[in-house]
Design a protein around this motif. Structure first.
Motif, short mmCIF file in Angstrom:
data_model
loop_
_atom_site.label_atom_id
_atom_site.label_comp_id
_atom_site.label_asym_id
_atom_site.label_seq_id
_atom_site.Cartn_x
_atom_site.Cartn_y
_atom_site.Cartn_z
N GLU A 72 31.33 6.59 68.80
CA GLU A 72 30.58 7.36 67.82
C GLU A 72 31.27 8.68 67.49
O GLU A 72 31.29 9.11 66.32
N ILE A 73 31.86 9.32 68.48
CA ILE A 73 32.60 10.56 68.24
C ILE A 73 33.80 10.28 67.33
O ILE A 73 34.04 11.00 66.36
N ASN A 74 34.53 9.22 67.65
CA ASN A 74 35.73 8.90 66.88
C ASN A 74 35.41 8.41 65.47
O ASN A 74 36.26 8.51 64.57
N SER A 75 34.21 7.88 65.26
CA SER A 75 33.86 7.33 63.95
C SER A 75 33.43 8.39 62.94
O SER A 75 33.28 8.09 61.75
N GLN A 76 33.24 9.63 63.38
CA GLN A 76 32.67 10.64 62.51
C GLN A 76 33.43 10.86 61.20
O GLN A 76 32.79 10.88 60.12
N SER A 97 25.29 11.99 64.55
CA SER A 97 24.02 12.38 63.93
C SER A 97 23.99 13.88 63.66
O SER A 97 23.56 14.32 62.58
N PHE A 98 24.44 14.67 64.62
CA PHE A 98 24.47 16.13 64.45
C PHE A 98 25.37 16.54 63.30
O PHE A 98 24.95 17.26 62.39
N THR A 99 26.61 16.07 63.30
CA THR A 99 27.56 16.53 62.29
C THR A 99 27.19 16.04 60.89
O THR A 99 27.32 16.78 59.91
N THR A 100 26.67 14.81 60.80
CA THR A 100 26.36 14.27 59.46
C THR A 100 25.09 14.89 58.91
O THR A 100 24.98 15.12 57.69
N MET A 101 24.11 15.19 59.76
CA MET A 101 22.93 15.90 59.27
C MET A 101 23.29 17.31 58.81
O MET A 101 22.78 17.80 57.80
#
Length: 364
Positions: A12-16, A164-168
């Motif tokens: 999930e971290i790498n997919s950001q 979730s944090f970065t995309t929000m």
């Protein structure tokens, strides 16, 4: 040695960066629609609501003045726990609430409170879960409720909030900062994030007993989120702290002992960044057995090319803590996707809070 991990959290971290890029077309349309709605409703004030990591999104956004709106960050834990202390909710108020699951106790409690005590308030819900209460609950009116549902990939399976944090954060910024060329802005961040993830993954960072994250302005919220990521994923075995860069000198610096990692986020505005640099140098001189790491542009220990806006660049600064936290969790032989497995003191979705009805006019 390049770090690798099979955990969902690591994926999930790498997919950001890919998530951000793919989200741009849909986000661009949503920002146009919501921007027109905000203008049509005559919104003058915006409150950002959320709990934990979701609250830190609001802290980051509200740290910078908006040209036409008054911004305020209020954690839903405060909304539910002490509603009597809230400022007056006027008709020109928009409440933006963030939630990965959209089902936490305080998320539900905040909606109860707003529906019962301020039904005239307009609301925008930004969530990663299309089936959540945050996504599906209907407003009683007369205030309107809009929903922005993020891509399914942001509904992190791991315990810790990352994509979730970065995309929000980026989604809310797109609504507030309508002058920015969204494709160019997010494209720059995605390209830099890919390089930064590769850079941070190329060397395994040894786990400290204590880790401290410092940032100024909008980066103070990012420092707080960074601190929480490490604390969560190491199940409290790495004690963490956060503060503003200058605020750290007024007592909290007492936490530094031999072996402490102090990560100083160098603000992209040189007027703020010069103070960050001075404090980093001061800590290095005063604590030679501690490890000081600077994060930011150009000559920093962990460097990247950003947008020079601390709010937008927050998604880059936080990558260091996300990646280190996974490294240290794995080094402790913890299940990265659920560090509290077997002793369920913490869970992915916070629940179990008894929600009491609240009468703003009653007191005992």
């Amino acid at each position: 040695m390049t770090f690798s991990c099979t955990a969902e959290t690591w994926r999930e971290i790498n997919s950001q960066p890919d998530i951000w890029d793919a989200w741009v077309p849909e986000l661009a349309q949503a920002r146009t629609d919501i921007g027109l709605w905000i203008k049509d409703k005559g919104i003058r004030e915006v409150w950002f609501l959320g709990a934990g990591t979701s609250a830190f999104i609001g802290d980051t956004l509200a740290a910078v003045a908006h040209p036409t709106l008054t911004l305020r960050s209020i954690a839903t834990t405060d909304v539910v726990g002490a509603a009597m202390d809230l400022p007056k909710m006027r008709d020109d108020l928009l409440v933006i609430q963030f939630g990965r699951s959209g089902n936490s106790s305080e998320t539900i409690g905040a909606m109860h409170m707003l529906d019962g005590l301020a039904p005239q308030v307009h609301q925008l819900h930004i969530t990663c879960n299309k089936d959540s209460a945050l996504a599906t609950r209907v407003a009683p009116g007369p205030g309107e409720r809009r929903v922005m549902i993020l891509p399914e990939a942001t509904h992190d399976r791991g315990f810790a909030m990352t994509s979730s944090f970065t995309t929000m954060l980026l989604s809310a910024l797109s609504v507030l900062d309508l002058e920015v060329d969204l494709q160019s802005q997010i494209g720059t961040l995605a390209t830099s994030a890919r390089r930064l993830i590769a850079q941070l993954s190329s060397t395994v960072m040894d786990r400290p007993e204590r880790a401290i994250f410092l940032g100024s302005g909008a980066l103070k919220g990012i420092a707080r989120e960074s601190s929480l990521k490490v604390l969560e994923l190491t199940a409290g075995q790495t004690m963490t702290q956060w503060d503003s860069t200058l605020g750290f000198r007024h007592g909290p610096k007492a936490a530094v002992v031999d072996g402490t990692l102090i990560a100083v986020m160098i603000h992209p505005d040189p007027r703020a960044g010069r103070y960050d640099i001075d404090v980093a140098r001061e800590i290095e001189a005063q604590y030679p057995n501690a490890k000081v790491v600077t994060i930011g542009q150009e000559a920093c220990t962990v460097s990247f090319v950003g947008t020079k806006d601390a709010r937008w660049d927050g998604v880059l600064y936080v990558l260091a803590a996300q990646i280190w936290a996974v490294m240290w969790s794995q080094a402790l032989s913890l299940p990265v996707d659920n560090p509290f497995e077997g002793h369920g003191t913490l869970s992915r979705v916070v629940s179990g809070v008894t929600l009491y009805p609240f009468d703003m006019d009653a007191a005992e």
